[in-house]
Design an enzyme around this catalytic site. Sequence first.
Site, PDB file in Angstrom:
ATOM      1  N   LYS A 132      -9.139  -2.534 -16.439  1.00 16.37           N
ATOM      2  CA  LYS A 132      -8.036  -1.635 -17.021  1.00 16.37           C
ATOM      3  C   LYS A 132      -8.337  -0.949 -18.241  1.00 16.37           C
ATOM      4  O   LYS A 132      -9.380  -1.522 -18.872  1.00 16.37           O
ATOM      5  CB  LYS A 132      -6.705  -2.646 -17.150  1.00 16.37           C
ATOM      6  CG  LYS A 132      -6.267  -2.990 -15.853  1.00 16.37           C
ATOM      7  CD  LYS A 132      -4.820  -3.773 -15.854  1.00 16.37           C
ATOM      8  CE  LYS A 132      -4.231  -4.054 -14.648  1.00 16.37           C
ATOM      9  NZ  LYS A 132      -2.820  -4.805 -14.719  1.00 16.37           N
ATOM     10  N   TYR A 186       1.251   2.654  -8.779  1.00 16.83           N
ATOM     11  CA  TYR A 186       1.841   1.222  -8.837  1.00 16.83           C
ATOM     12  C   TYR A 186       3.427   1.773  -8.451  1.00 16.83           C
ATOM     13  O   TYR A 186       4.364   1.147  -8.968  1.00 16.83           O
ATOM     14  CB  TYR A 186       1.976   0.937 -10.407  1.00 16.83           C
ATOM     15  CG  TYR A 186       0.888   0.043 -10.819  1.00 16.83           C
ATOM     16  CD1 TYR A 186       0.772  -1.211 -10.176  1.00 16.83           C
ATOM     17  CD2 TYR A 186       0.152   0.479 -11.832  1.00 16.83           C
ATOM     18  CE1 TYR A 186      -0.552  -2.003 -10.754  1.00 16.83           C
ATOM     19  CE2 TYR A 186      -1.043  -0.270 -12.337  1.00 16.83           C
ATOM     20  CZ  TYR A 186      -1.261  -1.381 -11.617  1.00 16.83           C
ATOM     21  OH  TYR A 186      -2.196  -2.172 -12.093  1.00 16.83           O
ATOM     22  N   PHE A 246       9.380  -3.266 -16.326  1.00 15.29           N
ATOM     23  CA  PHE A 246       7.999  -3.182 -16.988  1.00 15.29           C
ATOM     24  C   PHE A 246       7.462  -1.943 -16.460  1.00 15.29           C
ATOM     25  O   PHE A 246       6.220  -1.556 -17.224  1.00 15.29           O
ATOM     26  CB  PHE A 246       7.024  -4.222 -16.824  1.00 15.29           C
ATOM     27  CG  PHE A 246       6.892  -4.907 -15.309  1.00 15.29           C
ATOM     28  CD1 PHE A 246       5.749  -4.128 -14.656  1.00 15.29           C
ATOM     29  CD2 PHE A 246       7.668  -5.623 -14.663  1.00 15.29           C
ATOM     30  CE1 PHE A 246       5.492  -4.408 -13.311  1.00 15.29           C
ATOM     31  CE2 PHE A 246       7.209  -6.109 -13.392  1.00 15.29           C
ATOM     32  CZ  PHE A 246       6.206  -5.447 -12.738  1.00 15.29           C
ATOM     33  N   ARG A 296      -8.898 -12.087  -6.332  1.00  8.56           N
ATOM     34  CA  ARG A 296      -7.696 -12.554  -7.022  1.00  8.56           C
ATOM     35  C   ARG A 296      -7.917 -14.002  -7.890  1.00  8.56           C
ATOM     36  O   ARG A 296      -7.471 -14.318  -8.846  1.00  8.56           O
ATOM     37  CB  ARG A 296      -6.417 -12.776  -5.858  1.00  8.56           C
ATOM     38  CG  ARG A 296      -5.944 -11.639  -5.375  1.00  8.56           C
ATOM     39  CD  ARG A 296      -5.196 -10.873  -6.265  1.00  8.56           C
ATOM     40  NE  ARG A 296      -4.111 -11.304  -6.742  1.00  8.56           N
ATOM     41  CZ  ARG A 296      -3.137 -10.650  -7.191  1.00  8.56           C
ATOM     42  NH1 ARG A 296      -3.115  -9.257  -7.328  1.00  8.56           N
ATOM     43  NH2 ARG A 296      -2.150 -11.266  -7.811  1.00  8.56           N
ATOM     44  N   THR A 330      -1.219 -13.318 -13.122  1.00 10.14           N
ATOM     45  CA  THR A 330      -0.908 -12.268 -13.710  1.00 10.14           C
ATOM     46  C   THR A 330      -0.669 -12.387 -15.101  1.00 10.14           C
ATOM     47  O   THR A 330      -1.318 -11.579 -15.868  1.00 10.14           O
ATOM     48  CB  THR A 330       0.492 -11.755 -13.100  1.00 10.14           C
ATOM     49  OG1 THR A 330       0.265 -11.734 -11.693  1.00 10.14           O
ATOM     50  CG2 THR A 330       0.940 -10.273 -13.672  1.00 10.14           C
ATOM     51  N   ARG A 375      -8.524 -13.206 -16.396  1.00 10.55           N
ATOM     52  CA  ARG A 375      -7.444 -13.185 -17.445  1.00 10.55           C
ATOM     53  C   ARG A 375      -7.270 -13.938 -18.488  1.00 10.55           C
ATOM     54  O   ARG A 375      -6.735 -13.836 -19.326  1.00 10.55           O
ATOM     55  CB  ARG A 375      -6.174 -13.072 -16.517  1.00 10.55           C
ATOM     56  CG  ARG A 375      -6.054 -11.417 -15.742  1.00 10.55           C
ATOM     57  CD  ARG A 375      -5.183 -11.523 -14.586  1.00 10.55           C
ATOM     58  NE  ARG A 375      -4.918 -10.210 -14.194  1.00 10.55           N
ATOM     59  CZ  ARG A 375      -4.118  -9.941 -12.882  1.00 10.55           C
ATOM     60  NH1 ARG A 375      -3.587 -10.925 -12.304  1.00 10.55           N
ATOM     61  NH2 ARG A 375      -3.892  -8.719 -12.901  1.00 10.55           N
ATOM     62  N   ASN A 400      -3.794  -7.300 -19.223  1.00  8.16           N
ATOM     63  CA  ASN A 400      -4.235  -8.419 -18.552  1.00  8.16           C
ATOM     64  C   ASN A 400      -5.720  -8.045 -17.808  1.00  8.16           C
ATOM     65  O   ASN A 400      -6.279  -8.846 -16.834  1.00  8.16           O
ATOM     66  CB  ASN A 400      -3.483  -9.047 -17.456  1.00  8.16           C
ATOM     67  CG  ASN A 400      -2.911  -8.245 -16.428  1.00  8.16           C
ATOM     68  OD1 ASN A 400      -3.366  -7.195 -16.380  1.00  8.16           O
ATOM     69  ND2 ASN A 400      -1.923  -8.736 -15.375  1.00  8.16           N
ATOM     70  N   HIS A 414      -7.261  -5.507 -12.432  1.00 11.20           N
ATOM     71  CA  HIS A 414      -6.319  -5.480 -11.149  1.00 11.20           C
ATOM     72  C   HIS A 414      -6.947  -5.841  -9.787  1.00 11.20           C
ATOM     73  O   HIS A 414      -8.265  -5.655  -9.941  1.00 11.20           O
ATOM     74  CB  HIS A 414      -6.061  -3.877 -10.908  1.00 11.20           C
ATOM     75  CG  HIS A 414      -5.150  -3.624  -9.682  1.00 11.20           C
ATOM     76  ND1 HIS A 414      -3.902  -3.747  -9.344  1.00 11.20           N
ATOM     77  CD2 HIS A 414      -5.573  -3.280  -8.455  1.00 11.20           C
ATOM     78  CE1 HIS A 414      -3.739  -3.599  -8.149  1.00 11.20           C
ATOM     79  NE2 HIS A 414      -4.810  -3.217  -7.613  1.00 11.20           N
ATOM     80  N   GLU A 435      -5.015   1.092  -1.365  1.00 17.95           N
ATOM     81  CA  GLU A 435      -5.421   1.358  -2.861  1.00 17.95           C
ATOM     82  C   GLU A 435      -6.580   2.068  -2.843  1.00 17.95           C
ATOM     83  O   GLU A 435      -7.320   2.792  -3.554  1.00 17.95           O
ATOM     84  CB  GLU A 435      -5.425   0.004  -3.640  1.00 17.95           C
ATOM     85  CG  GLU A 435      -4.000  -0.503  -4.011  1.00 17.95           C
ATOM     86  CD  GLU A 435      -3.979  -1.866  -4.560  1.00 17.95           C
ATOM     87  OE1 GLU A 435      -2.858  -2.321  -4.713  1.00 17.95           O
ATOM     88  OE2 GLU A 435      -5.088  -2.461  -4.713  1.00 17.95           O
TER      89      GLU A 435
HETATM   90  P1  ADP Z   1      -0.908  -8.458 -10.512  1.00 19.11           P
HETATM   91  O1  ADP Z   1      -1.573  -7.545 -11.329  1.00 19.11           O
HETATM   92  O2  ADP Z   1      -1.301 -10.023 -10.515  1.00 19.11           O
HETATM   93  O3  ADP Z   1      -0.884  -8.203  -8.783  1.00 19.11           O
HETATM   94  P2  ADP Z   1       1.699  -7.554 -10.156  1.00 19.11           P
HETATM   95  O4  ADP Z   1       1.468  -6.637  -8.951  1.00 19.11           O
HETATM   96  O5  ADP Z   1       3.126  -8.376 -10.128  1.00 19.11           O
HETATM   97  O6  ADP Z   1       0.773  -8.440 -10.656  1.00 19.11           O
HETATM   98  O7  ADP Z   1       1.982  -6.644 -11.425  1.00 19.11           O
HETATM   99  C1  ADP Z   1       1.242  -5.371 -11.504  1.00 19.11           C
HETATM  100  C2  ADP Z   1       0.882  -5.482 -13.105  1.00 19.11           C
HETATM  101  O8  ADP Z   1       2.115  -5.058 -13.897  1.00 19.11           O
HETATM  102  C3  ADP Z   1       0.333  -6.574 -13.525  1.00 19.11           C
HETATM  103  O9  ADP Z   1      -0.939  -6.811 -13.601  1.00 19.11           O
HETATM  104  C4  ADP Z   1       0.985  -6.628 -15.123  1.00 19.11           C
HETATM  105  O10 ADP Z   1      -0.037  -5.593 -15.990  1.00 19.11           O
HETATM  106  C5  ADP Z   1       2.173  -5.664 -14.978  1.00 19.11           C
HETATM  107  N1  ADP Z   1       3.469  -6.323 -15.119  1.00 19.11           N
HETATM  108  C6  ADP Z   1       3.768  -7.496 -14.303  1.00 19.11           C
HETATM  109  N2  ADP Z   1       4.896  -8.129 -14.555  1.00 19.11           N
HETATM  110  C7  ADP Z   1       5.138  -7.599 -15.920  1.00 19.11           C
HETATM  111  C8  ADP Z   1       5.766  -7.821 -16.880  1.00 19.11           C
HETATM  112  N3  ADP Z   1       6.881  -9.059 -16.590  1.00 19.11           N
HETATM  113  N4  ADP Z   1       5.924  -7.698 -18.144  1.00 19.11           N
HETATM  114  C9  ADP Z   1       4.993  -6.487 -18.236  1.00 19.11           C
HETATM  115  N5  ADP Z   1       4.086  -6.183 -17.227  1.00 19.11           N
HETATM  116  C10 ADP Z   1       3.876  -6.596 -16.333  1.00 19.11           C
HETATM  117 MG    MG Z   2      -0.186  -6.730  -7.673  1.00 17.70          MG
END
Ligand code: ADP
Ligand code: MG
Length: 142
Positions: A11, A51, A59, A87, A93, A104, A114, A117, A128
């Site tokens: 990212k 997304y 968010f 993962r 996350t 992370r 974080n 992805h 994707e």
């Molecule tokens: P992951 O990336 O672990 O698959 P998600 O798909 O749930 O997680 O969310 C996508 C991205 O959105 C996360 O990597 C994170 O950067 C952001 N995100 C998720 N939840 C939050 C939150 N509560 N506040 C801010 N950003 C968030």
């Molecule tokens: Mg995700």
Amino acid sequence: MAFERTFSIVKPDGVARNLIGKIVARIEADGLRVAAAKMKHLSRRDAEGFYAVHKGRPFFEELVTSMSSGPVLLMVLEGDGAILKWRDIMGATNPAQAAENTMRKLYGRSIGENTVHGSDAPETARQEIAWFFPESEIYTKN
Ligand code: ADP
Ligand code: MG
């Protein structure tokens, strides 16, 4: 374990802090290989489309803004059990909850920044990857 492809992104916060090398080194050390890679500065529209599943979440706006804030490294990774393996290497996350030695935990600054992805399932991995890479740009070796 099944041979799989997954999609990964370093990212904007990771690219901005010169972490590409460290992240790719870990991917390769853990038995995955980079089958495709390119840098791209995502537009807001790119980030919104990528997304789309999170549209409507509180968010979403912050996520789109941060994902389009600078260039990213887009990669297709492949290997045995690549989806879960990547993962696991990424960690939870929220960096505050991520296990020791995960990307992370080591590099994430917040849940919004974080650093990496990764696809969460075979169907999302396929979608994707296809969003960013034509098959002709993916160099498979199995
Ligand atoms: P992951 O990336 O672990 O698959 P998600 O798909 O749930 O997680 O969310 C996508 C991205 O959105 C996360 O990597 C994170 O950067 C952001 N995100 C998720 N939840 C939050 C939150 N509560 N506040 C801010 N950003 C968030
Ligand atoms: Mg995700």
